[in-house]
Write a protein that holds these residues in place. Structure first.
Motif, PDB file in Angstrom:
ATOM      1  N   PRO A  64      -3.664   1.769 -21.318  1.00  0.00           N
ATOM      2  CA  PRO A  64      -2.691   0.897 -20.655  1.00  0.00           C
ATOM      3  C   PRO A  64      -1.962   1.612 -19.516  1.00  0.00           C
ATOM      4  CG  PRO A  64      -2.017   1.409 -22.922  1.00  0.00           C
ATOM      5  CD  PRO A  64      -3.298   2.088 -22.705  1.00  0.00           C
ATOM      6  N   ASP A  65      -1.939   0.935 -18.347  1.00  0.00           N
ATOM      7  CA  ASP A  65      -1.289   1.453 -17.151  1.00  0.00           C
ATOM      8  C   ASP A  65      -0.082   0.589 -16.818  1.00  0.00           C
ATOM      9  OD1 ASP A  65      -3.245   3.451 -16.764  1.00  0.00           O
ATOM     10  OD2 ASP A  65      -4.554   2.027 -15.728  1.00  0.00           O
ATOM     11  N   ASP A  66       1.030   1.239 -16.468  1.00  0.00           N
ATOM     12  CA  ASP A  66       2.220   0.531 -16.003  1.00  0.00           C
ATOM     13  C   ASP A  66       2.048   0.264 -14.510  1.00  0.00           C
ATOM     14  OD1 ASP A  66       4.713  -0.359 -15.184  1.00  0.00           O
ATOM     15  OD2 ASP A  66       5.801   0.967 -16.545  1.00  0.00           O
ATOM     16  N   ILE A  67       1.807  -0.991 -14.146  1.00  0.00           N
ATOM     17  CA  ILE A  67       1.555  -1.345 -12.748  1.00  0.00           C
ATOM     18  C   ILE A  67       2.651  -2.255 -12.194  1.00  0.00           C
ATOM     19  CG2 ILE A  67      -0.941  -1.047 -12.959  1.00  0.00           C
ATOM     20  CD1 ILE A  67      -1.148  -4.133 -13.147  1.00  0.00           C
ATOM     21  N   ALA A  68       3.829  -2.180 -12.829  1.00  0.00           N
ATOM     22  CA  ALA A  68       4.928  -3.055 -12.399  1.00  0.00           C
ATOM     23  C   ALA A  68       5.235  -2.885 -10.924  1.00  0.00           C
ATOM     24  CB  ALA A  68       6.170  -2.776 -13.245  1.00  0.00           C
ATOM     25  N   ASP A  69       5.191  -1.654 -10.436  1.00  0.00           N
ATOM     26  CA  ASP A  69       5.499  -1.387  -9.029  1.00  0.00           C
ATOM     27  C   ASP A  69       4.260  -0.963  -8.255  1.00  0.00           C
ATOM     28  OD1 ASP A  69       8.274  -1.860  -9.455  1.00  0.00           O
ATOM     29  OD2 ASP A  69       8.444   0.150 -10.328  1.00  0.00           O
ATOM     30  N   GLU A  70       3.089  -1.306  -8.773  1.00  0.00           N
ATOM     31  CA  GLU A  70       1.809  -0.945  -8.158  1.00  0.00           C
ATOM     32  C   GLU A  70       0.985  -2.204  -7.887  1.00  0.00           C
ATOM     33  OE1 GLU A  70       1.093   2.085  -7.367  1.00  0.00           O
ATOM     34  OE2 GLU A  70       2.689   3.161  -8.452  1.00  0.00           O
ATOM     35  N   PRO A  71       0.006  -2.113  -6.983  1.00  0.00           N
ATOM     36  CA  PRO A  71      -0.866  -3.276  -6.761  1.00  0.00           C
ATOM     37  C   PRO A  71      -1.787  -3.564  -7.928  1.00  0.00           C
ATOM     38  CG  PRO A  71      -1.610  -1.391  -5.469  1.00  0.00           C
ATOM     39  CD  PRO A  71      -0.285  -1.008  -6.055  1.00  0.00           C
ATOM     40  N   GLY A  72      -1.955  -2.580  -8.805  1.00  0.00           N
ATOM     41  CA  GLY A  72      -2.839  -2.795  -9.944  1.00  0.00           C
ATOM     42  C   GLY A  72      -4.295  -2.685  -9.539  1.00  0.00           C
ATOM     43  N   GLY A  92      -2.519  -7.723 -19.552  1.00  0.00           N
ATOM     44  CA  GLY A  92      -2.624  -7.978 -18.125  1.00  0.00           C
ATOM     45  C   GLY A  92      -3.571  -9.109 -17.788  1.00  0.00           C
ATOM     46  N   GLU A  93      -3.853  -9.253 -16.490  1.00  0.00           N
ATOM     47  CA  GLU A  93      -4.765 -10.279 -15.989  1.00  0.00           C
ATOM     48  C   GLU A  93      -5.603  -9.694 -14.870  1.00  0.00           C
ATOM     49  OE1 GLU A  93      -0.898 -11.584 -17.298  1.00  0.00           O
ATOM     50  OE2 GLU A  93      -1.322 -10.920 -15.244  1.00  0.00           O
ATOM     51  N   VAL A  94      -6.782 -10.271 -14.683  1.00  0.00           N
ATOM     52  CA  VAL A  94      -7.655  -9.915 -13.570  1.00  0.00           C
ATOM     53  C   VAL A  94      -8.118 -11.205 -12.899  1.00  0.00           C
ATOM     54  CG1 VAL A  94      -9.884  -8.934 -12.901  1.00  0.00           C
ATOM     55  CG2 VAL A  94      -8.438  -7.720 -14.538  1.00  0.00           C
ATOM     56  N   ILE A 106      -8.519 -14.086 -15.565  1.00  0.00           N
ATOM     57  CA  ILE A 106      -8.922 -13.756 -16.926  1.00  0.00           C
ATOM     58  C   ILE A 106      -7.765 -13.045 -17.611  1.00  0.00           C
ATOM     59  CG2 ILE A 106     -10.604 -12.491 -18.330  1.00  0.00           C
ATOM     60  CD1 ILE A 106     -12.428 -12.585 -15.768  1.00  0.00           C
ATOM     61  N   GLY A 107      -7.388 -13.526 -18.799  1.00  0.00           N
ATOM     62  CA  GLY A 107      -6.283 -12.958 -19.550  1.00  0.00           C
ATOM     63  C   GLY A 107      -6.754 -12.236 -20.795  1.00  0.00           C
ATOM     64  N   PRO A 108      -5.820 -11.717 -21.579  1.00  0.00           N
ATOM     65  CA  PRO A 108      -6.178 -10.959 -22.779  1.00  0.00           C
ATOM     66  C   PRO A 108      -7.045 -11.756 -23.750  1.00  0.00           C
ATOM     67  CG  PRO A 108      -3.876 -10.603 -22.231  1.00  0.00           C
ATOM     68  CD  PRO A 108      -4.363 -11.703 -21.333  1.00  0.00           C
ATOM     69  N   ARG A 109      -8.133 -11.109 -24.178  1.00  0.00           N
ATOM     70  CA  ARG A 109      -9.081 -11.634 -25.160  1.00  0.00           C
ATOM     71  C   ARG A 109      -9.695 -12.967 -24.727  1.00  0.00           C
ATOM     72  NH1 ARG A 109      -5.554  -8.319 -27.771  1.00  0.00           N
ATOM     73  NH2 ARG A 109      -6.558  -6.789 -29.156  1.00  0.00           N
ATOM     74  N   GLN A 110      -9.871 -13.104 -23.401  1.00  0.00           N
ATOM     75  CA  GLN A 110     -10.663 -14.175 -22.825  1.00  0.00           C
ATOM     76  C   GLN A 110     -11.899 -13.561 -22.187  1.00  0.00           C
ATOM     77  OE1 GLN A 110      -7.846 -15.978 -20.090  1.00  0.00           O
ATOM     78  NE2 GLN A 110      -7.082 -17.387 -21.663  1.00  0.00           N
ATOM     79  N   LEU A 111     -13.028 -14.260 -22.276  1.00  0.00           N
ATOM     80  CA  LEU A 111     -14.282 -13.694 -21.801  1.00  0.00           C
ATOM     81  C   LEU A 111     -14.593 -14.134 -20.379  1.00  0.00           C
ATOM     82  CD1 LEU A 111     -16.944 -12.144 -22.260  1.00  0.00           C
ATOM     83  CD2 LEU A 111     -17.894 -14.262 -23.212  1.00  0.00           C
ATOM     84  N   GLY A 112     -14.686 -13.153 -19.473  1.00  0.00           N
ATOM     85  CA  GLY A 112     -15.234 -13.389 -18.149  1.00  0.00           C
ATOM     86  C   GLY A 112     -16.614 -12.762 -18.102  1.00  0.00           C
ATOM     87  N   ARG A 128      -0.963 -11.665  -7.985  1.00  0.00           N
ATOM     88  CA  ARG A 128       0.386 -11.427  -7.464  1.00  0.00           C
ATOM     89  C   ARG A 128       1.232 -12.662  -7.753  1.00  0.00           C
ATOM     90  NH1 ARG A 128      -2.150  -9.955  -1.671  1.00  0.00           N
ATOM     91  NH2 ARG A 128      -3.323  -8.098  -2.276  1.00  0.00           N
ATOM     92  N   PRO A 129       2.331 -12.543  -8.504  1.00  0.00           N
ATOM     93  CA  PRO A 129       2.742 -11.352  -9.255  1.00  0.00           C
ATOM     94  C   PRO A 129       1.844 -11.129 -10.473  1.00  0.00           C
ATOM     95  CG  PRO A 129       4.137 -13.200  -9.822  1.00  0.00           C
ATOM     96  CD  PRO A 129       3.231 -13.697  -8.729  1.00  0.00           C
ATOM     97  N   HIS A 130       2.004  -9.958 -11.120  1.00  0.00           N
ATOM     98  CA  HIS A 130       1.169  -9.659 -12.279  1.00  0.00           C
ATOM     99  C   HIS A 130       2.004  -9.032 -13.390  1.00  0.00           C
ATOM    100  CE1 HIS A 130       1.392  -5.493 -10.933  1.00  0.00           C
ATOM    101  NE2 HIS A 130       0.860  -5.822  -9.776  1.00  0.00           N
ATOM    102  N   ALA A 131       1.428  -8.977 -14.562  1.00  0.00           N
ATOM    103  CA  ALA A 131       2.101  -8.406 -15.718  1.00  0.00           C
ATOM    104  C   ALA A 131       2.340  -6.911 -15.522  1.00  0.00           C
ATOM    105  CB  ALA A 131       1.262  -8.645 -16.977  1.00  0.00           C
ATOM    106  N   ARG A 132       3.259  -6.374 -16.287  1.00  0.00           N
ATOM    107  CA  ARG A 132       3.635  -4.965 -16.149  1.00  0.00           C
ATOM    108  C   ARG A 132       2.491  -4.030 -16.541  1.00  0.00           C
ATOM    109  NH1 ARG A 132       8.520  -2.325 -15.894  1.00  0.00           N
ATOM    110  NH2 ARG A 132       8.427  -0.109 -16.435  1.00  0.00           N
ATOM    111  N   LEU A 133       1.766  -4.366 -17.612  1.00  0.00           N
ATOM    112  CA  LEU A 133       0.739  -3.475 -18.149  1.00  0.00           C
ATOM    113  C   LEU A 133      -0.664  -4.012 -17.891  1.00  0.00           C
ATOM    114  CD1 LEU A 133       2.309  -2.464 -21.589  1.00  0.00           C
ATOM    115  CD2 LEU A 133       2.334  -1.166 -19.436  1.00  0.00           C
ATOM    116  N   LEU A 134      -1.600  -3.086 -17.677  1.00  0.00           N
ATOM    117  CA  LEU A 134      -3.013  -3.429 -17.511  1.00  0.00           C
ATOM    118  C   LEU A 134      -3.818  -2.541 -18.445  1.00  0.00           C
ATOM    119  CD1 LEU A 134      -5.189  -5.026 -15.916  1.00  0.00           C
ATOM    120  CD2 LEU A 134      -5.250  -3.097 -14.297  1.00  0.00           C
ATOM    121  N   HIS A 135      -4.589  -3.183 -19.319  1.00  0.00           N
ATOM    122  CA  HIS A 135      -5.355  -2.433 -20.328  1.00  0.00           C
ATOM    123  C   HIS A 135      -6.597  -3.242 -20.684  1.00  0.00           C
ATOM    124  CE1 HIS A 135      -5.641  -0.800 -24.726  1.00  0.00           C
ATOM    125  NE2 HIS A 135      -6.465  -0.153 -23.916  1.00  0.00           N
ATOM    126  N   GLY A 136      -7.763  -2.627 -20.529  1.00  0.00           N
ATOM    127  CA  GLY A 136      -8.980  -3.355 -20.860  1.00  0.00           C
ATOM    128  C   GLY A 136     -10.227  -2.508 -20.773  1.00  0.00           C
TER     129      GLY A 136
END
Length: 321
Positions: A64-72, A92-94, A106-112, A128-136
């Motif tokens: 998990p990455d904290d991307i609150a102040d990052e483009p992600g 997070g989301e992609v 695509i959100g958590p535990r959804q299949l793309g 944009r905007p996005h969740a604070r954390l990104l993990h996948g």
């Protein structure tokens, strides 16, 4: 997701020559790879010691990455052929765009699930905007020869079947686990499942004896067949198992990957899977000239250029160690 390694090298993979036909416990160490400006991934496949698990041929774990102040995540348009991409998130989301016109968050535990077939291009980015954390995890599945020239298409499945047991909730991404079958399209016998374990869990997961398996650790710490796994590591298990012991003293997340050993010999170079040097050379030419792979509309940025081909001939080979 793209392989953004600018020093891309061919990866010989496929064939049954080095398939382990009995249960083993082979711990795979990751290689850290930078994706774009702010995302670093741990690459488990292809690995120096293990190129494939069934038809699974590429595994990245990130966060998990904290991307609150990052483009992600910011992965510009890039091409694929001969494979399927699987996007899987815990947090997070992609935002996925591709050259068939697909646009999907695509959100958590959804299949793309994107089937490249003969040719496709896509981009992936944090909304944009996005969740604070990104993990996948991002995974690829090699397409067999009979289906590798199929029409490109994208599938999104927000709801997936689950298998439950005391302390275990398994979400089936692809294939069948126990009695649950994913709606995702597959072209070889395989399985992919997300395993959520709660603390003080001791359970046995049913497996297919003819499949080879590996387990990717996503979060927490769990014991897989007695081997402790920490996040970002993967345990190759070989074949010949009817069940898999899992134990967790605290909450943990795992991914089970498996399938029949992939018989065909392949060349995997950058984001393409082919069978010959000529196919890879032609794919690179087509991408750089802007033909065949289509256009990703709506992404704010230029497509990725392909890396240079290596000076030595590319040859399809079986599994190597």
């Amino acid at each position: 997701m793209s392989n953004l390694d600018r020093e891309a090298v061919p990866s010989p993979c496929g064939g049954r020559g080095f398939v382990v036909t009995e249960p083993v416990r082979e711990l795979l160490s990751p290689r850290n790879v930078k994706l774009g400006e702010s995302t670093e991934v741990r690459r488990l496949l292809p690995n120096l010691g293990r190129r494939m698990v069934g038809a699974w041929c590429f595994v990245d774990h990130y966060g998990p990455d904290d991307i609150a102040d990052e483009p992600g995540m910011q992965v510009p348009p890039h091409p694929h052929m001969g494979l399927q991409t699987v996007s899987w998130l815990h947090e997070g989301e992609v935002l996925h765009r591709d050259s068939t016109g697909s646009l999907q968050t695509i959100g958590p535990r959804q299949l793309g699930l994107m089937t490249s077939g003969r040719a496709i291009s896509h981009s992936e980015e944090s909304p944009r905007p996005h969740a604070r954390l990104l993990h996948g995890a991002q995974l690829w599945v090699a397409l067999p020869d009979a289906h590798r020239h199929t029409d490109p298409h994208f599938e999104f499945h927000a709801e997936l079947p689950r298998v439950t047991a005391p302390g275990l909730a398994a979400t089936v991404l692809l294939g069948t686990l126990d009695t649950a079958t994913s709606p995702g399209t597959t072209y070889t016998p395989l399985v992919g499942a997300d395993l959520a374990l709660t603390g003080s869990t001791d359970v046995r997961l049913p497996l297919e004896r003819d499949f080879e398996y590996a387990v990717l650790a996503m979060s927490g710490e769990a014991h897989v067949d007695g081997v402790p796994l920490v996040p970002g590591s993967m345990l190759y298990l070989g074949c010949g198992r009817d069940e898999l012991p899992l134990r967790a003293d605290s909450d943990a997340g795992l991914m089970l990957l498996g399938g029949e050993p992939f018989e065909e010999e392949l060349i995997m170079f950058w984001n393409w899977i082919g069978r010959s040097q000529e196919e890879i050379v032609q794919a690179r030419r087509d991408w750089m000239e802007g033909t065949r792979f289509g256009e990703v509309k709506g992404y704010d940025g230029a497509p990725l250029p392909a890396p240079a081909l290596p000076p030595v001939p590319l040859k399809p080979r079986g599994r190597t160690r």
